[in-house]
Scaffold this active site. Structure first.
Site, PDB file in Angstrom:
ATOM      1  N   HIS A  54       2.012  -0.525   4.388  1.00 17.69           N
ATOM      2  CA  HIS A  54       0.661  -0.177   3.930  1.00 17.69           C
ATOM      3  C   HIS A  54      -0.182  -1.446   3.780  1.00 17.69           C
ATOM      4  CE1 HIS A  54      -2.670   1.419   1.629  1.00 17.69           C
ATOM      5  NE2 HIS A  54      -2.356   0.639   0.612  1.00 17.69           N
TER       6      HIS A  54
ATOM      7  N   HIS B 181      -3.191  -6.789  -2.089  1.00 18.14           N
ATOM      8  CA  HIS B 181      -4.094  -5.960  -2.888  1.00 18.14           C
ATOM      9  C   HIS B 181      -3.416  -5.078  -3.930  1.00 18.14           C
ATOM     10  CE1 HIS B 181      -3.224  -2.721   0.045  1.00 18.14           C
ATOM     11  NE2 HIS B 181      -3.651  -1.893  -0.896  1.00 18.14           N
TER      12      HIS B 181
ATOM     13  N   GLU C 256      -1.145  -4.273  -9.358  1.00 22.17           N
ATOM     14  CA  GLU C 256      -1.084  -2.878  -9.808  1.00 22.17           C
ATOM     15  C   GLU C 256       0.341  -2.314  -9.757  1.00 22.17           C
ATOM     16  OE1 GLU C 256      -3.224   1.366  -8.699  1.00 22.17           O
ATOM     17  OE2 GLU C 256      -4.015  -0.492  -7.863  1.00 22.17           O
ATOM     18  N   ASP C 257       1.124  -2.686  -8.748  1.00 17.97           N
ATOM     19  CA  ASP C 257       2.402  -2.023  -8.507  1.00 17.97           C
ATOM     20  C   ASP C 257       3.649  -2.881  -8.702  1.00 17.97           C
ATOM     21  OD1 ASP C 257       0.999   0.275  -7.866  1.00 17.97           O
ATOM     22  OD2 ASP C 257       0.997  -0.129  -5.718  1.00 17.97           O
TER      23      ASP C 257
ATOM     24  N   ASP D 229      -8.095   0.217   2.155  1.00 18.97           N
ATOM     25  CA  ASP D 229      -6.975   0.822   1.433  1.00 18.97           C
ATOM     26  C   ASP D 229      -7.094   2.340   1.440  1.00 18.97           C
ATOM     27  OD1 ASP D 229      -4.751   1.043  -0.463  1.00 18.97           O
ATOM     28  OD2 ASP D 229      -6.276   1.306  -2.029  1.00 18.97           O
TER      29      ASP D 229
END
Length: 158
Positions: free
Chosen positions: A47, A71, A75-76, A153
Site C-alpha cells: 500500500h 505516511h 498511525e499504524d 492514499d
C-alpha cells in the site's frame, strides 16, 4: 513497482542524496510495517509503495515520495514524529504528521457529524459532507503535498 523503478521515476535531475532518501524511507517503512497485512491479505508495504507510485506519476519531488512511503508509520506502528525527525528530517516528519492529523480530523468529523436536516437530492452533496471536505482542505494548511499524499492514499484504498 519495485523500489528501483520508483527511484528511477523521480524527476530528471533528482540528486543522489534525494534518491537515497527515498530508498531509506522504503527500508524504514518496510521495517516498521514488517508482518502487517492489509484486509486484502497483501503486505502493508505494498500500500505504501502504491501511494508513492501515484505521487511519482505526478512528478512530485523525493521528499513527497519519501513521506508517501512513510505516511502510515505514525498511525499504524510505534514510530513517533520525533523518530521521523531524527531518522530523516523535519520536512519529512512534518509531511507525515500532517497526513496523520488530516486522517484523524476527517475520521472525527465523519463519526461526530449529525444527519442533515433535509435529505440530499440525487447527485448532490450533503451539508455534512461539504463541511467535512471544507475542513479537510483547511487542515492541509499551506502545504498541498499533505493533501496529495492523503488523496493518493484514499485513491489506493478505493
Amino acid at each position: 513497482m519495485e523500489l528501483a523503478k520508483l527511484v528511477d521515476s523521480l524527476p530528471t535531475g533528482t540528486p543522489l542524496p534525494e534518491r537515497l532518501l527515498v530508498e531509506r524511507a522504503h527500508e524504514f517503512a518496510a521495517r516498521q510495517h514488517a508482518g502487517q497485512m492489509r484486509a486484502s491479505g497483501h503486505p502493508y508495504l505494498q500500500h505504501c509503495m502504491a501511494v508513492a507510485e501515484i505521487l511519482a506519476g505526478l512528478n512530485l519531488p523525493a521528499a513527497a515520495i519519501a513521506a508517501a512511503l512513510l505516511h502510515d508509520v505514525v498511525e499504524d506502528t510505534s514510530t513517533t514524529v520525533a523518530d521521523l525527525q531524527r531518522e530523516f528530517n523535519p520536512e519529512i516528519a512534518r509531511l507525515v504528521d500532517g497526513v496523520t492529523q488530516l486522517t484523524q480530523q476527517v475520521a472525527r468529523v465523519d463519526k461526530a457529524g449529525a444527519p442533515d436536516p433535509a435529505p440530499a437530492l440525487p447527485g448532490t452533496i450533503t451539508a455534512q459532507r461539504a463541511d467535512t471536505i471544507r475542513k479537510t482542505f483547511l487542515a492541509m494548511g499551506d502545504d498541498v503535498r499533505i493533501m496529495l499524499i492523503k488523496l493518493a492514499d484514499r485513491l489506493h484504498n478505493m
